[in-house]
Design a protein around this motif. Structure first.
Motif, mmCIF file in Angstrom:
data_model
loop_
_atom_site.group_PDB
_atom_site.id
_atom_site.type_symbol
_atom_site.label_atom_id
_atom_site.label_comp_id
_atom_site.label_asym_id
_atom_site.label_seq_id
_atom_site.Cartn_x
_atom_site.Cartn_y
_atom_site.Cartn_z
ATOM 1 N N LYS A 119 0.844 -1.186 0.000
ATOM 2 C CA LYS A 119 0.000 0.000 0.000
ATOM 3 C C LYS A 119 0.878 1.235 0.000
ATOM 4 C CE LYS A 119 -3.905 -2.143 2.096
ATOM 5 N NZ LYS A 119 -4.982 -2.190 1.207
ATOM 6 N N LEU A 120 0.299 2.356 -0.453
ATOM 7 C CA LEU A 120 0.996 3.639 -0.511
ATOM 8 C C LEU A 120 0.145 4.706 0.134
ATOM 9 C CD1 LEU A 120 2.269 3.924 -4.196
ATOM 10 C CD2 LEU A 120 3.658 3.625 -2.191
ATOM 11 N N THR A 121 0.805 5.711 0.692
ATOM 12 C CA THR A 121 0.058 6.902 1.090
ATOM 13 C C THR A 121 -0.054 7.791 -0.132
ATOM 14 O OG1 THR A 121 2.049 8.092 1.746
ATOM 15 C CG2 THR A 121 0.944 6.779 3.452
ATOM 16 N N ILE A 122 -0.901 8.799 -0.053
ATOM 17 C CA ILE A 122 -1.080 9.696 -1.201
ATOM 18 C C ILE A 122 0.211 10.433 -1.505
ATOM 19 C CG2 ILE A 122 -2.300 11.768 -1.979
ATOM 20 C CD1 ILE A 122 -4.736 10.737 -0.522
ATOM 21 N N THR A 123 0.893 10.896 -0.474
ATOM 22 C CA THR A 123 2.134 11.632 -0.709
ATOM 23 C C THR A 123 3.197 10.744 -1.340
ATOM 24 O OG1 THR A 123 2.763 11.205 1.585
ATOM 25 C CG2 THR A 123 1.722 13.307 1.115
ATOM 26 N N GLU A 124 3.281 9.488 -0.913
ATOM 27 C CA GLU A 124 4.233 8.556 -1.523
ATOM 28 C C GLU A 124 3.884 8.287 -2.978
ATOM 29 O OE1 GLU A 124 5.916 5.694 2.018
ATOM 30 O OE2 GLU A 124 3.959 5.223 1.161
ATOM 31 N N ALA A 125 2.589 8.135 -3.266
ATOM 32 C CA ALA A 125 2.170 7.881 -4.643
ATOM 33 C C ALA A 125 2.516 9.073 -5.532
ATOM 34 C CB ALA A 125 0.674 7.604 -4.695
ATOM 35 N N LEU A 126 2.251 10.272 -5.055
ATOM 36 C CA LEU A 126 2.569 11.461 -5.851
ATOM 37 C C LEU A 126 4.070 11.608 -6.044
ATOM 38 C CD1 LEU A 126 -0.017 13.993 -4.411
ATOM 39 C CD2 LEU A 126 -0.100 12.791 -6.591
ATOM 40 N N LYS A 127 4.842 11.318 -5.018
ATOM 41 C CA LYS A 127 6.305 11.387 -5.121
ATOM 42 C C LYS A 127 6.813 10.359 -6.128
ATOM 43 C CE LYS A 127 10.505 12.478 -3.778
ATOM 44 N NZ LYS A 127 11.129 13.692 -4.220
ATOM 45 N N ALA A 128 6.308 9.132 -6.067
ATOM 46 C CA ALA A 128 6.738 8.087 -7.001
ATOM 47 C C ALA A 128 6.354 8.444 -8.430
ATOM 48 C CB ALA A 128 6.134 6.748 -6.603
ATOM 49 N N LEU A 129 5.162 8.983 -8.620
ATOM 50 C CA LEU A 129 4.721 9.355 -9.966
ATOM 51 C C LEU A 129 5.551 10.500 -10.531
ATOM 52 C CD1 LEU A 129 0.871 9.113 -9.503
ATOM 53 C CD2 LEU A 129 2.266 7.695 -10.994
ATOM 54 N N SER A 130 5.824 11.501 -9.719
ATOM 55 C CA SER A 130 6.624 12.625 -10.225
ATOM 56 C C SER A 130 8.059 12.191 -10.496
ATOM 57 C CB SER A 130 6.580 13.804 -9.250
ATOM 58 O OG SER A 130 7.206 13.461 -8.045
ATOM 59 N N SER A 131 8.625 11.314 -9.661
ATOM 60 C CA SER A 131 9.980 10.810 -9.905
ATOM 61 C C SER A 131 10.030 10.037 -11.214
ATOM 62 C CB SER A 131 10.424 9.898 -8.758
ATOM 63 O OG SER A 131 10.448 10.600 -7.555
ATOM 64 N N HIS A 132 9.023 9.203 -11.457
ATOM 65 C CA HIS A 132 8.983 8.432 -12.704
ATOM 66 C C HIS A 132 8.780 9.346 -13.906
ATOM 67 C CE1 HIS A 132 8.206 5.194 -15.519
ATOM 68 N NE2 HIS A 132 7.081 5.794 -15.875
ATOM 69 N N GLN A 133 8.008 10.415 -13.738
ATOM 70 C CA GLN A 133 7.746 11.319 -14.855
ATOM 71 C C GLN A 133 8.993 12.126 -15.209
ATOM 72 O OE1 GLN A 133 4.587 14.153 -14.167
ATOM 73 N NE2 GLN A 133 3.759 13.753 -16.199
ATOM 74 N N HIS A 134 9.779 12.530 -14.194
ATOM 75 C CA HIS A 134 10.975 13.327 -14.456
ATOM 76 C C HIS A 134 12.169 12.462 -14.864
ATOM 77 C CE1 HIS A 134 9.176 17.077 -13.297
ATOM 78 N NE2 HIS A 134 8.822 16.602 -12.110
ATOM 79 N N GLN A 135 12.312 11.288 -14.304
ATOM 80 C CA GLN A 135 13.445 10.416 -14.604
ATOM 81 C C GLN A 135 12.958 8.992 -14.865
ATOM 82 O OE1 GLN A 135 15.714 10.766 -11.041
ATOM 83 N NE2 GLN A 135 16.560 12.779 -11.566
ATOM 84 N N PRO A 136 12.357 8.731 -16.028
ATOM 85 C CA PRO A 136 11.803 7.382 -16.270
ATOM 86 C C PRO A 136 12.866 6.290 -16.382
ATOM 87 C CG PRO A 136 11.538 8.778 -18.211
ATOM 88 C CD PRO A 136 12.088 9.639 -17.124
ATOM 89 N N GLN A 137 14.134 6.653 -16.778
ATOM 90 C CA GLN A 137 15.164 5.619 -16.872
ATOM 91 C C GLN A 137 15.624 5.191 -15.477
ATOM 92 O OE1 GLN A 137 15.443 8.572 -18.558
ATOM 93 N NE2 GLN A 137 14.900 7.817 -20.601
ATOM 94 N N THR A 138 15.689 6.133 -14.540
ATOM 95 C CA THR A 138 16.121 5.802 -13.182
ATOM 96 C C THR A 138 14.993 5.155 -12.388
ATOM 97 O OG1 THR A 138 17.557 7.750 -13.260
ATOM 98 C CG2 THR A 138 17.183 6.762 -11.109
ATOM 99 N N TRP A 139 13.811 5.780 -12.429
ATOM 100 C CA TRP A 139 12.673 5.287 -11.651
ATOM 101 C C TRP A 139 11.787 4.407 -12.539
ATOM 102 C CZ3 TRP A 139 12.280 5.549 -6.548
ATOM 103 C CH2 TRP A 139 13.108 6.443 -5.887
ATOM 104 N N THR A 140 12.218 3.208 -12.776
ATOM 105 C CA THR A 140 11.453 2.251 -13.568
ATOM 106 C C THR A 140 10.357 1.643 -12.691
ATOM 107 O OG1 THR A 140 12.923 0.453 -12.949
ATOM 108 C CG2 THR A 140 13.486 1.680 -14.965
ATOM 109 N N PRO A 141 9.346 1.022 -13.292
ATOM 110 C CA PRO A 141 8.298 0.375 -12.482
ATOM 111 C C PRO A 141 8.851 -0.681 -11.529
ATOM 112 C CG PRO A 141 7.590 0.537 -14.757
ATOM 113 C CD PRO A 141 9.016 1.007 -14.715
#
Length: 183
Positions: A119-141
């Motif tokens: 499970k994720l909190t909302i803040t964690e989900a938003l942080k993970a999504l923004s990290s993936h959006q800015h650096q998709p090669q580093t923050w892979t699924p």
């Protein structure tokens, strides 16, 4: 004026119509069904021939009734027990420490220290999504799933279908309209 004319036609020859309706022969009511009167209690005791099976005591049915056991529970107590089971199950579930939280108490909620795995909190989900959006090669699924203890299938679905920070600038139809410049 239209109402006067309508009233005249409505009331025209009213008395004759009423007398004609009253003088008609009335339809006869349907005959009632012939009903036999129920036997009186005094008459059946005296005759002894009529036996009432509903009020008669049956030893066979009484023995069946004595073998039945009914256990009932209060619904309010059952829901309280279910709530305690759920909270105990949550406490027993594996938990992980919180990875990211907003400073302060922005939504008036209790500050969390850990969350269940998967499970994720909302803040964690938003942080993970923004990290993936800015650096998709580093923050892979795969890395996001590993970092936050998530299922890979759920993580891929989250990244594919949940896009909170996508800004689209629609060009104006006329050249004289003001437009926000992309930086």
């Amino acid at each position: 004026m239209g109402a006067r004319v309508a009233r005249m036609f409505r009331n025209f020859n009213l008395e004759n119509r009423v007398f004609r309706e009253l003088s008609k022969e009335k339809p006869r009511a349907a005959p009632r069904h012939a009903v036999t009167p129920p036997p009186s209690a005094a008459g059946s005791e005296a005759a002894g021939t009529a036996v009432d099976p509903v009020n008669q005591r049956s030893d066979r049915l009484l023995s069946h009734l004595q073998s039945v056991y009914v256990e009932s529970k209060d619904p309010a107590a059952a829901t309280a027990e279910a709530l305690t089971e759920v909270t105990q199950r949550d406490k027993e579930a594996e938990r992980r420490p919180l990875r990211f939280s907003l400073p302060g108490d922005p939504y008036g909620s209790v500050e969390l220290t850990d969350v269940p795995k998967g499970k994720l909190t909302i803040t964690e989900a938003l942080k993970a999504l923004s990290s993936h959006q800015h650096q998709p090669q580093t923050w892979t699924p795969e890395k996001i799933a590993q970092e936050y203890s998530l299922d890979l299938k759920d993580t891929k679905a989250l990244l594919e279908f949940f896009i909170p920070f996508q800004v689209q600038i629609i060009p104006p139809k006329t050249e004289t309209a003001k437009q926000i410049k992309a930086s």
